[in-house]
Every structure is written in C-alpha cells, then in structure tokens.
Design an enzyme around this catalytic site. Structure first.
Site, mmCIF file in Angstrom:
data_model
loop_
_atom_site.group_PDB
_atom_site.id
_atom_site.type_symbol
_atom_site.label_atom_id
_atom_site.label_comp_id
_atom_site.label_asym_id
_atom_site.label_seq_id
_atom_site.Cartn_x
_atom_site.Cartn_y
_atom_site.Cartn_z
ATOM 1 C CG ASP A 121 -0.411 -0.099 2.567
ATOM 2 O OD1 ASP A 121 0.910 -0.830 2.774
ATOM 3 O OD2 ASP A 121 -0.615 0.785 3.443
ATOM 4 C CD GLU B 187 4.498 0.781 6.904
ATOM 5 O OE1 GLU B 187 5.243 1.182 7.703
ATOM 6 O OE2 GLU B 187 4.227 1.580 5.973
#
Length: 371
Positions: free
Chosen positions: A71, A131
C-alpha cells in the site's frame, strides 16, 4: 527490476483501495509463480490480502523473512497525474521508493535463491497491504510469521544517507471525539455547549505535550479536525485524529495515559470526551541479537563495496512488530530513496541491484541453523 518496479508504481494502491493493493499483489504473485515459487494468499475482508511466498521451504531450521508492504499513502488517480518516470539517475512516481522498489528487491532475492540455490534455510517473503495505516489488519499475520523466523530484513527504503535502520520509534493513532449541545448561535448561544471550543482546548494541550515531555524524544500531532452542524449553531460534536510517536516501550504507557487524560477531562461543563486507539506501531529497540545481525549485514555489504551504517529514525514501520517478538530485525535495507509520501518521491536507480545483492549475500552467509 526497473521494469517490474514501473509496473507496480503504475497501479494505484492506496491503503484503503483493496482492489488496487490486491492488483499489485497479483502482479508479484504471477511473477514469482512463473519462476516456480508458490504463493499463499491470506485473505482480508477490508484491506489488501497478505501474500506469503517461500523458497527452500523443506530446508531445516527457522525461516529468514523478507518483508514489504504494497500500500501507499496516495489515493486513486495519483498514477494518472504522475506515472513512473526516470531522469538523471532517479526514478519517480507514487510509492516508487516507499516501497514498491523494495517489493521488487524481495521478489528478485527469492527468485535468485530458487534458481541458483545457496539458501541456508527457508527464505520467505511476506507482502502485506496496510502498513501506511498502522497495519491493523495485517499485524497478527506478521507476528505469526515472526514466530517462525530467525532473522528479518524489512525492505523499507534505504535512508538518503545510504544507511539502514537499526532503531525506530513506536506510534499510536487515536480518534478523539467531543459531544456537546447544539443551540442557535444568536438567540440561545448560552444554552449551547460547544464541542469545537472544547476540542480546541484539548488540541492545545496535546500539542503542549511536545514541550512537557521533551526529554522523552516523543512527538504528538493532531492531523485531522472536523465538527459542527452549521455556521450559525453551537457545535454539538467535534472529532480529531492524533498521531503519537514514542521511543521506548517504557514511555508508551505514560504518554498514552497523558493523551487519554486530556481527552476525558473537560473544561466546558456539559461536554463529554471519548478517545479510541485506532492503530499502533511498535518500536524497534536495540538488542544484542539485532546488533549482531546488523554487523553481519554490514560486512556483506562492505565486501560488495557498499559503505553504510545503521541509524535511528523517527518514523514507524512493520519492523517493530517482528522486533517486539524478539526476532533480530534490520529495516530500510531496500533501495535508497527519498521524499517518501510527497509529490517528489524518488528512487536512486544505481542502488537497486547492489542493495539486493547485499541482502542476498548476507542471507547466504547466515549458514544453516543448528540446534
């Protein structure tokens, strides 16, 4: 490596974009499976799935774990505005160093061991998808994987100095809410209880913690604020989101208690405050085993002509979850880059291959694990 990096960068994969994060995962899984490396998908309903890939899985001993997140902080449409590009020895694009080049590094290291051998035990890579928003959904997966590992290499971008990270702060994300009472701001102002006025007072006190606890190497920031129902009403509701950073596990409880005390102590009678922890990172604290792994890695890099050191950084990462499990962990061993999360994020192209070589050499020199 650059071709695969370009493909990944040119897929929007913001943390809340499950489809995009999983699309990045599919590219990586297809690439690895084409090289005979089996990939296991660990489904997550709300965020990008976790993907686990292993080579030499039948070798004795605990695994050596490579980590990375798919991400980015950028929303849909960012790639259309500034797709992957290169100039003057650097690559640019959303997430190019944080951390799509690191994902590529991990994939190529796995493929090299799968094709050429030389792994001293199982080598696994874990590709997660949340994350940037404190790993709320992937954290149990990372911690379970850490329990199987004897060493962790997290491919966050190498520091602009060329160094890797041997220490990080922890972080806590909060949502604070204040409930007041609505009233007409002209005719009946005195009957209202302003949630905005109350949360504004709290925000001032939260920011003052930066001076109050200056000796703790902590930091607190209120990054989002909203509230009210109309311009001509006393606000019945307000909320904000808070980012607390701390250095040592011992500091965490004191600082969280201070944040929560401000949230629940009212200045304006008739208002009420609530606070919730929405996500948390753990620190990477120095340990003898972690220091030994770093020295081992630095020696391998040195033999390849790469001079580097370890440094402490103020930001957080998934490496804190593995370090907290007692597993020797090195972070920021990915290719070197800078200005992450910004429009001018870049990757130093000439570090892509050497940084992968350094990790691979360090892994090969770990030797078989003995009982």
């Amino acid at each position: 490596m650059l071709a695969l990096t370009e493909t990944l960068v040119n897929i929007d994969s913001g943390s809340y974009d499950k489809e995009g994060v999983d699309a990045v995962g599919r590219v990586l899984a297809d690439w690895l499976e084409a090289r005979g490396i089996e990939c296991e998908w660990i489904p997550l309903a709300e965020r990008g799935d976790a993907i686990r890939a292993v080579t030499h899985k039948d070798a004795p001993g605990r695994e050596i774990l490579l980590m990375g997140h798919r991400d980015t902080v950028f929303g849909k449409g960012e790639v259309a505005k500034r797709p992957y590009s290169t100039r003057d020895g650097r690559a640019y694009g959303p997430g190019v160093c944080d951390m799509k080049a690191g994902l590529v590094q991990n994939a190529f290291i796995l493929a090299a061991f799968a094709e050429l051998g030389g792994a001293p035990g199982p080598v696994a890579a874990l590709f997660t998808g949340d994350e940037e928003i404190a790993t709320f959904h992937s954290r149990p997966i990372i911690e379970a994987e850490a329990k199987r590992a004897r060493a962790v290499f997290n491919a966050e971008p190498g520091r602009m100095s060329g160094n890797v990270v041997t220490g990080r702060r922890g972080g806590v994300f909060f949502v604070a809410e204040v409930f007041g009472k609505a009233a007409h701001s002209g005719n009946s102002f005195h009957l209202g209880r302003s949630a905005i006025a109350e949360i504004a007072d709290k925000i001032g006190r939260w920011f003052a913690m930066n001076q109050r606890f200056a000796d703790r190497n902590m930091q607190i920031n209120v990054g989002l604020v909203s509230g009210g129902q109309s311009v001509n009403s006393v606000a019945p509701y307000a909320r904000c989101e808070i980012d607390l950073r701390y250095r040592t596990p011992q500091d965490r409880d004191d600082l969280v208690a201070a944040v929560e005390e401000i949230a629940t102590t009212q200045v304006i009678d008739g208002t009420r405050g609530e606070i919730t922890i929405r996500g948390e990172y753990l620190p990477v604290a120095p340990t003898e085993a972690g220091d030994a792994l770093f020295r081992h890695y630095r020696a391998a890099a040195g033999d390849l002509g790469i001079a580097l050191d370890g440094e402490f950084t103020l930001s957080c990462a998934d490496s804190g979850f593995t370090a907290a499990q007692g597993v020797p962990t090195i972070c920021a061993i990915g290719p070197v880059g800078g200005h992450a999360h910004g429009p001018d994020e870049y990757l130093e192209i000439d570090t892509v291959v050497p940084r992968a070589q350094a990790v691979a050499l360090a892994i090969s020199r770990l030797g078989p694990e003995t009982a």
